[in-house]
Design a protein around this motif. Structure first.
Motif, PDB file in Angstrom:
ATOM      1  N   GLY A 292       0.822  -0.541  -0.075  1.00  0.00           N
ATOM      2  CA  GLY A 292      -0.331   0.253  -0.209  1.00  0.00           C
ATOM      3  C   GLY A 292       0.829   1.154  -0.614  1.00  0.00           C
ATOM      4  O   GLY A 292       2.299   1.344   0.042  1.00  0.00           O
ATOM      5  N   PRO A 293       0.087   2.413   0.146  1.00  0.00           N
ATOM      6  CA  PRO A 293       0.688   3.809   0.264  1.00  0.00           C
ATOM      7  C   PRO A 293       1.960   3.422   1.769  1.00  0.00           C
ATOM      8  O   PRO A 293       3.241   4.430   0.874  1.00  0.00           O
ATOM      9  CB  PRO A 293       0.227   4.634  -0.840  1.00  0.00           C
ATOM     10  CG  PRO A 293      -1.199   3.727   0.304  1.00  0.00           C
ATOM     11  CD  PRO A 293      -1.454   2.773  -0.259  1.00  0.00           C
ATOM     12  N   LYS A 294       1.653   3.288   1.664  1.00  0.00           N
ATOM     13  CA  LYS A 294       2.171   3.401   3.715  1.00  0.00           C
ATOM     14  C   LYS A 294       3.373   2.784   3.555  1.00  0.00           C
ATOM     15  O   LYS A 294       5.144   2.976   3.858  1.00  0.00           O
ATOM     16  CB  LYS A 294       1.625   3.687   4.584  1.00  0.00           C
ATOM     17  CG  LYS A 294       0.329   4.566   4.791  1.00  0.00           C
ATOM     18  CD  LYS A 294      -0.176   3.994   6.738  1.00  0.00           C
ATOM     19  CE  LYS A 294      -1.547   5.150   6.747  1.00  0.00           C
ATOM     20  NZ  LYS A 294      -1.100   5.430   8.456  1.00  0.00           N
ATOM     21  N   GLU A 295       3.520   1.790   3.248  1.00  0.00           N
ATOM     22  CA  GLU A 295       4.683   0.032   3.531  1.00  0.00           C
ATOM     23  C   GLU A 295       4.275  -0.760   2.545  1.00  0.00           C
ATOM     24  O   GLU A 295       2.976  -1.264   2.262  1.00  0.00           O
ATOM     25  CB  GLU A 295       4.469  -0.327   4.585  1.00  0.00           C
ATOM     26  CG  GLU A 295       3.614  -1.232   5.584  1.00  0.00           C
ATOM     27  CD  GLU A 295       3.871  -1.261   6.535  1.00  0.00           C
ATOM     28  OE1 GLU A 295       4.294  -0.382   7.600  1.00  0.00           O
ATOM     29  OE2 GLU A 295       3.545  -2.540   7.099  1.00  0.00           O
ATOM     30  N   VAL A 296       5.681  -1.437   2.203  1.00  0.00           N
ATOM     31  CA  VAL A 296       5.315  -2.963   1.578  1.00  0.00           C
ATOM     32  C   VAL A 296       5.676  -3.778   2.642  1.00  0.00           C
ATOM     33  O   VAL A 296       7.506  -3.555   2.774  1.00  0.00           O
ATOM     34  CB  VAL A 296       6.186  -2.603   0.635  1.00  0.00           C
ATOM     35  CG1 VAL A 296       6.215  -4.289  -0.411  1.00  0.00           C
ATOM     36  CG2 VAL A 296       5.064  -2.231  -0.880  1.00  0.00           C
ATOM     37  N   ARG A 297       5.543  -4.451   2.983  1.00  0.00           N
ATOM     38  CA  ARG A 297       5.969  -5.948   3.560  1.00  0.00           C
ATOM     39  C   ARG A 297       6.230  -6.965   4.114  1.00  0.00           C
ATOM     40  O   ARG A 297       4.426  -8.200   3.160  1.00  0.00           O
ATOM     41  CB  ARG A 297       5.214  -4.912   5.300  1.00  0.00           C
ATOM     42  CG  ARG A 297       5.548  -5.903   6.430  1.00  0.00           C
ATOM     43  CD  ARG A 297       5.041  -5.244   7.759  1.00  0.00           C
ATOM     44  NE  ARG A 297       6.148  -5.915   9.000  1.00  0.00           N
ATOM     45  CZ  ARG A 297       5.421  -5.738   9.854  1.00  0.00           C
ATOM     46  NH1 ARG A 297       5.545  -4.441  10.408  1.00  0.00           N
ATOM     47  NH2 ARG A 297       6.399  -6.227  11.534  1.00  0.00           N
ATOM     48  N   ALA A 298       6.997  -7.470   3.863  1.00  0.00           N
ATOM     49  CA  ALA A 298       7.074  -9.371   4.238  1.00  0.00           C
ATOM     50  C   ALA A 298       6.283 -10.178   5.213  1.00  0.00           C
ATOM     51  O   ALA A 298       6.956  -9.406   6.183  1.00  0.00           O
ATOM     52  CB  ALA A 298       8.258 -10.194   3.541  1.00  0.00           C
ATOM     53  N   TRP A 299       5.915 -11.020   4.465  1.00  0.00           N
ATOM     54  CA  TRP A 299       5.550 -11.620   6.948  1.00  0.00           C
ATOM     55  C   TRP A 299       5.917 -13.804   5.950  1.00  0.00           C
ATOM     56  O   TRP A 299       5.238 -13.732   5.030  1.00  0.00           O
ATOM     57  CB  TRP A 299       3.972 -11.145   6.635  1.00  0.00           C
ATOM     58  CG  TRP A 299       3.506  -9.738   6.784  1.00  0.00           C
ATOM     59  CD1 TRP A 299       2.960  -9.573   5.672  1.00  0.00           C
ATOM     60  CD2 TRP A 299       3.412  -9.405   7.841  1.00  0.00           C
ATOM     61  NE1 TRP A 299       3.264  -7.885   6.180  1.00  0.00           N
ATOM     62  CE2 TRP A 299       2.570  -7.600   7.792  1.00  0.00           C
ATOM     63  CE3 TRP A 299       3.114  -9.511   9.312  1.00  0.00           C
ATOM     64  CZ2 TRP A 299       2.787  -7.056   8.300  1.00  0.00           C
ATOM     65  CZ3 TRP A 299       3.055  -8.279  10.142  1.00  0.00           C
ATOM     66  CH2 TRP A 299       2.816  -6.981  10.150  1.00  0.00           C
ATOM     67  N   THR A 300       6.542 -13.711   6.648  1.00  0.00           N
ATOM     68  CA  THR A 300       6.551 -15.036   7.387  1.00  0.00           C
ATOM     69  C   THR A 300       5.677 -16.241   7.932  1.00  0.00           C
ATOM     70  O   THR A 300       5.279 -15.622   9.441  1.00  0.00           O
ATOM     71  CB  THR A 300       7.751 -15.683   8.479  1.00  0.00           C
ATOM     72  OG1 THR A 300       8.970 -14.458   7.507  1.00  0.00           O
ATOM     73  CG2 THR A 300       8.283 -16.841   8.316  1.00  0.00           C
ATOM     74  N   VAL A 301       5.794 -17.270   6.995  1.00  0.00           N
ATOM     75  CA  VAL A 301       4.605 -17.949   7.748  1.00  0.00           C
ATOM     76  C   VAL A 301       4.739 -19.755   7.139  1.00  0.00           C
ATOM     77  O   VAL A 301       5.873 -19.803   6.272  1.00  0.00           O
ATOM     78  CB  VAL A 301       3.198 -18.708   6.684  1.00  0.00           C
ATOM     79  CG1 VAL A 301       2.482 -17.237   7.345  1.00  0.00           C
ATOM     80  CG2 VAL A 301       3.086 -18.086   5.619  1.00  0.00           C
ATOM     81  N   LYS A 302       4.618 -20.488   7.563  1.00  0.00           N
ATOM     82  CA  LYS A 302       5.060 -21.992   6.959  1.00  0.00           C
ATOM     83  C   LYS A 302       4.868 -22.493   6.090  1.00  0.00           C
ATOM     84  O   LYS A 302       2.770 -22.253   6.274  1.00  0.00           O
ATOM     85  CB  LYS A 302       4.322 -22.444   8.640  1.00  0.00           C
ATOM     86  CG  LYS A 302       5.935 -23.318   9.387  1.00  0.00           C
ATOM     87  CD  LYS A 302       7.293 -24.105   9.679  1.00  0.00           C
ATOM     88  CE  LYS A 302       7.590 -23.909  11.104  1.00  0.00           C
ATOM     89  NZ  LYS A 302       8.579 -24.370  10.997  1.00  0.00           N
ATOM     90  N   ARG A 303       5.014 -23.290   5.269  1.00  0.00           N
ATOM     91  CA  ARG A 303       4.421 -23.326   4.087  1.00  0.00           C
ATOM     92  C   ARG A 303       3.408 -24.441   4.375  1.00  0.00           C
ATOM     93  O   ARG A 303       3.478 -26.016   5.538  1.00  0.00           O
ATOM     94  CB  ARG A 303       5.455 -24.241   3.262  1.00  0.00           C
ATOM     95  CG  ARG A 303       5.314 -24.347   1.135  1.00  0.00           C
ATOM     96  CD  ARG A 303       6.105 -25.462   1.161  1.00  0.00           C
ATOM     97  NE  ARG A 303       7.095 -24.900   0.802  1.00  0.00           N
ATOM     98  CZ  ARG A 303       7.019 -23.933   0.272  1.00  0.00           C
ATOM     99  NH1 ARG A 303       6.392 -23.539  -1.063  1.00  0.00           N
ATOM    100  NH2 ARG A 303       8.310 -22.933  -0.465  1.00  0.00           N
ATOM    101  N   GLY A 304       2.378 -24.281   3.702  1.00  0.00           N
ATOM    102  CA  GLY A 304       1.238 -24.774   3.960  1.00  0.00           C
ATOM    103  C   GLY A 304       0.092 -24.268   4.760  1.00  0.00           C
ATOM    104  O   GLY A 304      -1.016 -24.685   4.796  1.00  0.00           O
ATOM    105  N   SER A 305       0.570 -23.681   5.689  1.00  0.00           N
ATOM    106  CA  SER A 305      -0.271 -22.542   6.548  1.00  0.00           C
ATOM    107  C   SER A 305      -1.585 -21.584   6.036  1.00  0.00           C
ATOM    108  O   SER A 305      -1.940 -21.687   4.304  1.00  0.00           O
ATOM    109  CB  SER A 305      -0.075 -21.284   6.685  1.00  0.00           C
ATOM    110  OG  SER A 305       1.198 -21.890   7.562  1.00  0.00           O
ATOM    111  N   LYS A 306      -3.061 -21.645   6.063  1.00  0.00           N
ATOM    112  CA  LYS A 306      -3.903 -21.440   6.682  1.00  0.00           C
ATOM    113  C   LYS A 306      -4.468 -19.886   6.487  1.00  0.00           C
ATOM    114  O   LYS A 306      -3.475 -19.080   6.774  1.00  0.00           O
ATOM    115  CB  LYS A 306      -5.219 -22.192   6.404  1.00  0.00           C
ATOM    116  CG  LYS A 306      -5.216 -23.622   5.469  1.00  0.00           C
ATOM    117  CD  LYS A 306      -6.194 -24.808   6.314  1.00  0.00           C
ATOM    118  CE  LYS A 306      -5.972 -26.323   6.041  1.00  0.00           C
ATOM    119  NZ  LYS A 306      -7.526 -26.415   6.027  1.00  0.00           N
TER     120      LYS A 306
END
Length: 369
Positions: A292-306
């Motif tokens: 979005g205009p405020k931020e671009v962010r990466a988030w970590t999850v376990k593979r297979g997460s819903k």
């Protein structure tokens, strides 16, 4: 999501040099054993060019990458399982990490002492592995004594103990041969019973082959690396060749200077990027993105997460009140150039609670609490 990887290896194989390059930290790197006594910890951003592209498309004010935590652990020598050297601290620190990056010396240098007197990557790996196996064997033998007593109990408690005892005996046999617990297979019921048995040799491992600067552009041609790859292949372990000396030098340069230096060495990117990506793969992690205009962010999850679990990484309220997720594949977002264009092309999907998150998904969550 706090995920950490312990950097281990024999003394003087390049552990602290690698850690300094990773974290641009101040771990002392010197030509003598045990220069790292208390484990240094560094939080390292995970390189992801998708964030830069999304920032440009959204004209975002800031970019926030996801991160991995690396822990520089003291060098280990023979007898560590019995407390030799800094063995007790080493084993205690290893118990606290999620995975292990095992740095292995794959270069000759008469000016850098090798604790065993010669370079032999497979022997070095087996030295550390044996100490970890012996520590695990001690834990398993103690557990067997207790479980054997419990197996005399009537009913389900006794039946569970008998089932666990069988698995423990197989573990003991494998560890007694100096082989890691990760090579032992269990039934689902056995695995459930052994959940609380935290074994050092059950942790996922990747091998970081530390090569000479001159070999960095073609490490697969180095016989020492080939030996390590042959050792790792039947175990399904990753081998990531890098030159810790080059990485340390890169860490001191500006981005522009770094690129020029790497090109002069015949390299396309820092080896550290490969180590971090391999760590991600080793731990079964993926990244989803918000933009979005405020931020671009990466988030970590376990593979297979819903989707609800992924939402919960941002805030527990998002998971608790999850309604739906609006999802755009990164490639579609990047190709079409904006969220509006993606919607117009019918490429935005609305997904529910059963949606399994994919690496690179750009997500927006709807929730109500």
């Amino acid at each position: 999501m706090s995920i950490n990887i312990g950097i281990v290896g024999l003394p003087n194989v390049g552990k602290s040099t690698l850690f300094n390059a990773l974290a641009k930290g101040g771990a002392e790197a010197a030509n003598f054993p045990f220069c790292t006594i208390e484990p240094n910890v560094g939080v390292v951003p995970v390189p992801d060019p998708r964030l830069v592209a999304l920032q440009k498309l959204n004209k975002s004010e800031k970019v926030i990458p996801t991160a991995l935590e690396f822990v520089d652990i003291a060098g280990l020598v023979k007898g560590a399982s019995k407390g030799e050297g800094l063995g007790n601290q080493f084993l205690a620190h290893i118990r606290e990490v999620h995975a292990i990056a095992h740095v292995v010396r794959c270069f000759e240098d008469p000016n850098v002492i090798h604790v065993e007197g010669s370079v032999n990557p497979v022997r070095d790996v087996e030295t550390i592995e044996l100490e970890l196996c012996l520590a695990d064997l001690d834990s398993v033998e103690k557990r067997i004594e207790r479980t054997r007593r419990n197996a005399k109990s009537p009913g389900k408690a006794g039946d569970d103990a008998k089932l666990e005892l069988g698995a423990l005996e197989r573990l003991k046999a494998t560890l007694s041969e100096g082989k890691p617990a990760s090579l032992v297979t269990y039934s689902e019921a056995e695995a459930a019973l052994l959940k609380e048995v935290q074994l050092l040799t059950n942790k996922p491992v990747l091998f970081v082959a530390n090569v000479a600067e001159k070999d960095a552009a073609n490490p697969d041609a180095v016989p020492y690396v080939q030996q390590l790859q042959a050792f790792a292949k039947p175990r399904g372990s990753l081998v990531v060749p890098i030159s810790a000396a080059i990485e340390a030098e890169c860490a001191q340069l500006s981005e522009e200077e770094r690129l020029e230096f790497l090109q002069s060495m015949g390299l396309e990117e820092p080896g550290l990027n490969k180590v971090i990506r391999a760590g991600y793969q080793l731990l079964g992690l993926i990244t989803y993105l918000t933009a979005g205009p405020k931020e671009v962010r990466a988030w970590t999850v376990k593979r297979g997460s819903k989707a609800p679990q992924a939402a919960g990484v941002i805030h527990t309220d998002f998971e608790r009140g999850f309604i739906r997720a609006e999802v755009i594949a990164y490639d579609d977002y990047n190709t079409l150039g904006s969220e509006a264009a993606v919607k117009a092309a019918g490429k935005m999907r609305v997904e529910g609670k059963e949606y399994v998150v994919q690496d690179g998904d750009v997500m927006h969550f709807r929730f109500n609490v």
